[in-house]
Write a protein that holds these residues in place. Structure first.
Motif, PDB file in Angstrom:
ATOM      1  N   LEU A   4       0.840  -1.198   0.000  1.00  0.00           N
ATOM      2  CA  LEU A   4       0.000   0.000   0.000  1.00  0.00           C
ATOM      3  C   LEU A   4       0.873   1.245   0.000  1.00  0.00           C
ATOM      4  CD1 LEU A   4      -2.622  -1.035   2.704  1.00  0.00           C
ATOM      5  CD2 LEU A   4      -2.745  -1.347   0.224  1.00  0.00           C
ATOM      6  N   GLN A   5       0.420   2.280  -0.729  1.00  0.00           N
ATOM      7  CA  GLN A   5       1.192   3.517  -0.819  1.00  0.00           C
ATOM      8  C   GLN A   5       0.631   4.623   0.069  1.00  0.00           C
ATOM      9  OE1 GLN A   5       1.079   4.198  -5.025  1.00  0.00           O
ATOM     10  NE2 GLN A   5       2.933   2.986  -5.356  1.00  0.00           N
ATOM     11  N   HIS A   6      -0.679   4.825   0.039  1.00  0.00           N
ATOM     12  CA  HIS A   6      -1.339   5.855   0.845  1.00  0.00           C
ATOM     13  C   HIS A   6      -2.844   5.681   0.703  1.00  0.00           C
ATOM     14  CE1 HIS A   6      -2.329   8.151  -2.822  1.00  0.00           C
ATOM     15  NE2 HIS A   6      -1.105   7.830  -3.216  1.00  0.00           N
ATOM     16  N   VAL A   7      -3.599   6.378   1.524  1.00  0.00           N
ATOM     17  CA  VAL A   7      -5.053   6.362   1.385  1.00  0.00           C
ATOM     18  C   VAL A   7      -5.396   7.160   0.120  1.00  0.00           C
ATOM     19  CG1 VAL A   7      -7.236   7.112   2.386  1.00  0.00           C
ATOM     20  CG2 VAL A   7      -5.454   6.159   3.859  1.00  0.00           C
ATOM     21  N   HIS A   8      -6.150   6.560  -0.773  1.00  0.00           N
ATOM     22  CA  HIS A   8      -6.503   7.217  -2.031  1.00  0.00           C
ATOM     23  C   HIS A   8      -7.656   8.197  -1.848  1.00  0.00           C
ATOM     24  CE1 HIS A   8      -8.190   7.569  -6.135  1.00  0.00           C
ATOM     25  NE2 HIS A   8      -6.904   7.552  -6.463  1.00  0.00           N
ATOM     26  N   HIS A   9      -8.729   7.753  -1.205  1.00  0.00           N
ATOM     27  CA  HIS A   9      -9.867   8.639  -0.954  1.00  0.00           C
ATOM     28  C   HIS A   9     -10.784   8.009   0.090  1.00  0.00           C
ATOM     29  CE1 HIS A   9     -11.687   5.879  -3.903  1.00  0.00           C
ATOM     30  NE2 HIS A   9     -12.816   6.139  -3.257  1.00  0.00           N
ATOM     31  N   ILE A  10     -11.696   8.823   0.571  1.00  0.00           N
ATOM     32  CA  ILE A  10     -12.737   8.403   1.498  1.00  0.00           C
ATOM     33  C   ILE A  10     -14.062   8.686   0.806  1.00  0.00           C
ATOM     34  CG2 ILE A  10     -13.796   8.874   3.738  1.00  0.00           C
ATOM     35  CD1 ILE A  10     -10.838   9.945   4.437  1.00  0.00           C
ATOM     36  N   ALA A  11     -14.963   7.721   0.791  1.00  0.00           N
ATOM     37  CA  ALA A  11     -16.259   7.886   0.136  1.00  0.00           C
ATOM     38  C   ALA A  11     -17.341   8.133   1.183  1.00  0.00           C
ATOM     39  CB  ALA A  11     -16.604   6.652  -0.695  1.00  0.00           C
ATOM     40  N   ILE A  12     -18.161   9.152   0.935  1.00  0.00           N
ATOM     41  CA  ILE A  12     -19.228   9.533   1.848  1.00  0.00           C
ATOM     42  C   ILE A  12     -20.515   9.646   1.041  1.00  0.00           C
ATOM     43  CG2 ILE A  12     -20.090  11.359   3.381  1.00  0.00           C
ATOM     44  CD1 ILE A  12     -17.103  12.074   3.886  1.00  0.00           C
ATOM     45  N   ILE A  13     -21.607   9.122   1.582  1.00  0.00           N
ATOM     46  CA  ILE A  13     -22.924   9.270   0.960  1.00  0.00           C
ATOM     47  C   ILE A  13     -23.727  10.254   1.792  1.00  0.00           C
ATOM     48  CG2 ILE A  13     -25.081   8.124   0.315  1.00  0.00           C
ATOM     49  CD1 ILE A  13     -23.443   5.521   0.046  1.00  0.00           C
ATOM     50  N   GLY A  14     -24.207  11.306   1.157  1.00  0.00           N
ATOM     51  CA  GLY A  14     -25.035  12.300   1.841  1.00  0.00           C
ATOM     52  C   GLY A  14     -26.503  12.076   1.553  1.00  0.00           C
ATOM     53  N   HIS A  51      -5.985  20.909  -0.280  1.00  0.00           N
ATOM     54  CA  HIS A  51      -4.667  21.407  -0.714  1.00  0.00           C
ATOM     55  C   HIS A  51      -4.188  20.704  -1.979  1.00  0.00           C
ATOM     56  CE1 HIS A  51      -4.531  23.701   2.932  1.00  0.00           C
ATOM     57  NE2 HIS A  51      -4.647  22.596   3.655  1.00  0.00           N
ATOM     58  N   GLY A  52      -5.114  20.507  -2.921  1.00  0.00           N
ATOM     59  CA  GLY A  52      -4.773  19.918  -4.203  1.00  0.00           C
ATOM     60  C   GLY A  52      -4.700  18.410  -4.232  1.00  0.00           C
ATOM     61  N   GLN A  53      -4.875  17.766  -3.094  1.00  0.00           N
ATOM     62  CA  GLN A  53      -4.825  16.294  -3.062  1.00  0.00           C
ATOM     63  C   GLN A  53      -6.230  15.733  -2.927  1.00  0.00           C
ATOM     64  OE1 GLN A  53      -1.986  14.507  -0.456  1.00  0.00           O
ATOM     65  NE2 GLN A  53      -2.963  12.503  -0.564  1.00  0.00           N
ATOM     66  N   TYR A  54      -6.565  14.833  -3.828  1.00  0.00           N
ATOM     67  CA  TYR A  54      -7.861  14.166  -3.846  1.00  0.00           C
ATOM     68  C   TYR A  54      -8.063  13.421  -2.539  1.00  0.00           C
ATOM     69  CZ  TYR A  54     -11.259  10.692  -5.674  1.00  0.00           C
ATOM     70  OH  TYR A  54     -12.341   9.891  -5.903  1.00  0.00           O
ATOM     71  N   VAL A  55      -9.168  13.717  -1.807  1.00  0.00           N
ATOM     72  CA  VAL A  55      -9.371  13.067  -0.516  1.00  0.00           C
ATOM     73  C   VAL A  55     -10.759  12.471  -0.317  1.00  0.00           C
ATOM     74  CG1 VAL A  55      -7.579  14.312   0.773  1.00  0.00           C
ATOM     75  CG2 VAL A  55      -9.879  15.275   0.628  1.00  0.00           C
ATOM     76  N   ILE A  56     -11.800  13.085  -0.887  1.00  0.00           N
ATOM     77  CA  ILE A  56     -13.161  12.629  -0.603  1.00  0.00           C
ATOM     78  C   ILE A  56     -13.975  12.507  -1.878  1.00  0.00           C
ATOM     79  CG2 ILE A  56     -15.384  13.298   0.446  1.00  0.00           C
ATOM     80  CD1 ILE A  56     -13.844  14.437   2.774  1.00  0.00           C
TER      81      ILE A  56
END
Length: 129
Positions: A4-14, A51-56
């Motif tokens: 694993l390299q890093h967390v790619h994203h977190i998925a949230i359902i609203g 800050h420019g990094q894909y997170v959510i």
């Protein structure tokens, strides 16, 4: 072992896409990378960056079930963001009408932190960096 390299994203359902979109962009200050409506799923997918990094990935779906409880339900417990100043973060949240829990100190690290909830009750932590 996996590489694993890093967390790619977190998925949230609203439950209310526009309310959640406003919270994550206007209150938390995440920036929109891409917004797509997927007609076959009756669902929006909003890619957000910090800050420019894909997170959510923020999703909308018709009639999603409610979160069972806060925060000890099985699954994602909370989402945490590092901040330079927890009190300043609380003050900024209050300007948006969002009340934070009392600021606490982590007994293991000595760092301060607090929690709020997103529009659907997902616990969000702000932790001193």
């Amino acid at each position: 072992m996996l590489a694993l390299q890093h967390v790619h994203h977190i998925a949230i359902i609203g439950s209310d896409y526009e309310v959640s979109k406003r919270f994550y962009t206007k209150v938390l200050g995440l920036t929109v990378i891409q917004e797509v409506y997927r007609a076959e799923r009756q669902s929006y997918k909003l890619d957000l960056a910090l800050h420019g990094q894909y997170v959510i990935e923020l999703f909308s779906f018709p009639n999603p079930p409610a979160r069972p409880s806060r925060p000890e339900a099985t699954g994602l417990r909370h989402l945490a963001f590092a901040v330079a100043d927890v009190q300043a973060t609380v003050d900024a949240l209050q300007k948006h009408g969002i009340e934070a829990e009392p600021i606490r100190t982590d007994e293991l690290t000595g760092k301060t932190f607090t929690f709020i909830a997103d529009p659907d009750g997902l616990p969000i932590e702000f932790y001193a960096s």
